[in-house]
Design an enzyme around this catalytic site. Structure first.
Site, PDB file in Angstrom:
ATOM      1  N   ASP A 158      -6.313  60.885  -1.586  1.00 13.92           N
ATOM      2  CA  ASP A 158      -7.353  61.484  -2.428  1.00 13.92           C
ATOM      3  C   ASP A 158      -8.601  61.849  -1.637  1.00 13.92           C
ATOM      4  O   ASP A 158      -9.671  62.039  -2.209  1.00 13.92           O
ATOM      5  CB  ASP A 158      -7.726  60.528  -3.561  1.00 13.92           C
ATOM      6  CG  ASP A 158      -8.172  59.165  -3.045  1.00 13.92           C
ATOM      7  OD1 ASP A 158      -8.107  58.948  -1.814  1.00 13.92           O
ATOM      8  OD2 ASP A 158      -8.567  58.321  -3.868  1.00 13.92           O
TER       9      ASP A 158
ATOM     10  N   CYS B 289      -8.515  58.295   1.994  1.00 14.23           N
ATOM     11  CA  CYS B 289      -7.421  57.505   2.562  1.00 14.23           C
ATOM     12  C   CYS B 289      -7.852  56.723   3.799  1.00 14.23           C
ATOM     13  O   CYS B 289      -7.404  55.588   4.006  1.00 14.23           O
ATOM     14  CB  CYS B 289      -6.227  58.399   2.879  1.00 14.23           C
ATOM     15  SG  CYS B 289      -6.618  59.772   3.994  1.00 14.23           S
TER      16      CYS B 289
ATOM     17  N   HIS C 192      -3.338  62.492   6.869  1.00 14.59           N
ATOM     18  CA  HIS C 192      -3.336  61.343   5.961  1.00 14.59           C
ATOM     19  C   HIS C 192      -3.265  60.046   6.757  1.00 14.59           C
ATOM     20  O   HIS C 192      -2.573  59.952   7.778  1.00 14.59           O
ATOM     21  CB  HIS C 192      -2.142  61.433   5.008  1.00 14.59           C
ATOM     22  CG  HIS C 192      -2.083  60.298   4.030  1.00 14.59           C
ATOM     23  ND1 HIS C 192      -3.007  60.131   3.028  1.00 14.59           N
ATOM     24  CD2 HIS C 192      -1.209  59.259   3.910  1.00 14.59           C
ATOM     25  CE1 HIS C 192      -2.703  59.054   2.322  1.00 14.59           C
ATOM     26  NE2 HIS C 192      -1.622  58.507   2.850  1.00 14.59           N
TER      27      HIS C 192
END
Length: 398
Positions: free
Chosen positions: A73, A76, A182
């Site tokens: 989101d 991370c 990510h």
């Protein structure tokens, strides 16, 4: 008193509010994680992300680790660092703000790394907003602010260690960088708790292995040359002792011709010595041949027999018989000597092989006992500190 003031004044209302906020945050995290999984780009026509995830999981499993996923989101990085630091990711907003505050205080260290077309104030203001993706500058600031090291795992790549302090034996936070955008938390393979992670990279073992490899490569050539020279000298000495030959070049030539088979070289040297002795005996002309060349002088009824009697004739025949019998007897003696030398050499070689095997077994036992002692010390240290050592094959420091 209004209703809101009355609700605030009730006992336990603060804890219920915190619990409600925690649950709301968890639901938002689960929704963001599900949305992030649905929206992940699939490289190669589909299944690319799943294949990368499986490969990454297998890579970590080989090190005794696993991924603990956090929602993608935009928070991370701070969620993953919070999970490592505290055991959960609920304080990611606090970690974000503390990191931004540290960057502002240490502006001279971080401003040179901001993009040229973006002012530093705008960069940190954007980074302070929830959901803004954070990069390497935030990781460095977080590590320095907490005086620890951050270790980044990537697929098919060496570990990256971002040092927040020059001190040794400091705490490490392990995170995984995936999909090029990510971050996830890295945990022990059987760790499902909400306790802080205690992982420590065994860089000392890595450096020790590298130094050992370099030392082996450096000494391998010298050791092989020294061993070969010692073996040749030992073989020459054995052939010399067995044959009595002092000609070093002759022994080396026979060893090379016999492919350094010591027994074959001994036989070859003995044969050459025997040939030399036979040639010398032929050049000396034995007495029997002299008697034969004298012809009628020593025959029965000859002048020698009449003057000295038959005794001289018998002595001449006896001497001649001895001269004729000596080569066969000498050959037998040489064969017996060769058999004795060969048996002696075989026993000596067997004894040397047995001694070598005993030394090899003793060395293996010493190495095993040393390795078990080191493993016991390491297991005791892990039990006392509750730190899991993470093996690594390569590492890069920042």
């Amino acid at each position: 008193m209004s209703r809101k003031q009355a609700a605030k004044s009730r006992p336990g209302s603060g804890s219920r509010k915190a619990e409600a906020e925690r649950k709301r945050d968890e639901r938002a995290a689960r929704r963001a994680l599900a949305k992030e999984r649905r929206n992940r780009p699939e490289s190669g026509g589909g299944g690319g992300c799943e294949e990368e995830f499986v490969s990454f999981a297998n890579q970590l499993q080989a090190l005794g680790l696993k991924l603990r996923e956090v929602p993608g989101d935009g928070n991370c990085l701070f969620r993953a660092l919070g999970d490592q630091l505290e055991g959960h990711s609920r304080n990611h907003l606090k970690h974000r703000q503390e990191t931004v505050d540290y960057m502002i205080k240490q502006r001279e260290d971080f401003e040179p790394f901001v993009e040229d077309d973006i002012p530093f104030e705008k960069h940190v203001a954007s980074l302070a907003k929830p959901g803004t993706f954070a990069g390497n500058d935030a990781i460095v600031a977080f590590a320095r602010n907490h005086q620890l090291n951050v270790v980044i795992h990537q697929l098919n790549a060496p570990l990256w260690q971002i040092r927040g302090t020059e001190k040794s034996s400091v705490r490490e936070l392990h995170i995984a960088y995936r999909y090029g955008e990510h971050y996830d938390s890295v945990r022990r393979i059987n760790d499902n708790s909400e306790a802080p992670a205690h992982l420590q990279t065994d860089f000392q073992m890595l450096h020790q292995d590298e130094s050992n490899k370099r030392e082996k490569i450096k000494t391998k050539g010298m050791d092989s040359e020294d061993d070969l020279r010692d073996e040749v000298e030992d073989a020459v000495q054995k052939v010399c002792n067995a044959t009595g030959c002092s000609d070093f070049n002759l022994i080396v030539q026979n060893l090379e011709a016999e492919n350094y088979n010591i027994e074959s070289a001994i036989i070859a040297v003995l044969r050459m010595n025997q040939g030399k002795r036979n040639n010398a005996e032929e050049n000396l002309e034995p007495s029997g041949r002299v008697l034969k060349q004298c012809g009628p002088l020593w025959e029965e009824g000859g002048s020698g027999a009449r003057i000295f009697g038959n005794q001289g004739l018998n002595e001449g025949r006896t001497e001649n018989n001895k001269a004729q019998a000596s080569p066969s007897e000498e050959n037998k003696a040489n064969k017996n000597q060769l058999a004795k030398v060969t048996n002696k050499q075989r026993r000596e070689q067997q004894w040397m092989e047995k001694k070598k095997r005993q030394e090899e077994r003793h060395r293996h036992k010493a190495l095993e006992s040393r390795g078990s002692h080191r493993d016991n010390n390491r297991s005791e240290a892990e039990a006392n500190t509750q730190v899991t050592l993470v093996k690594t094959f390569a590492a890069l420091n920042i």
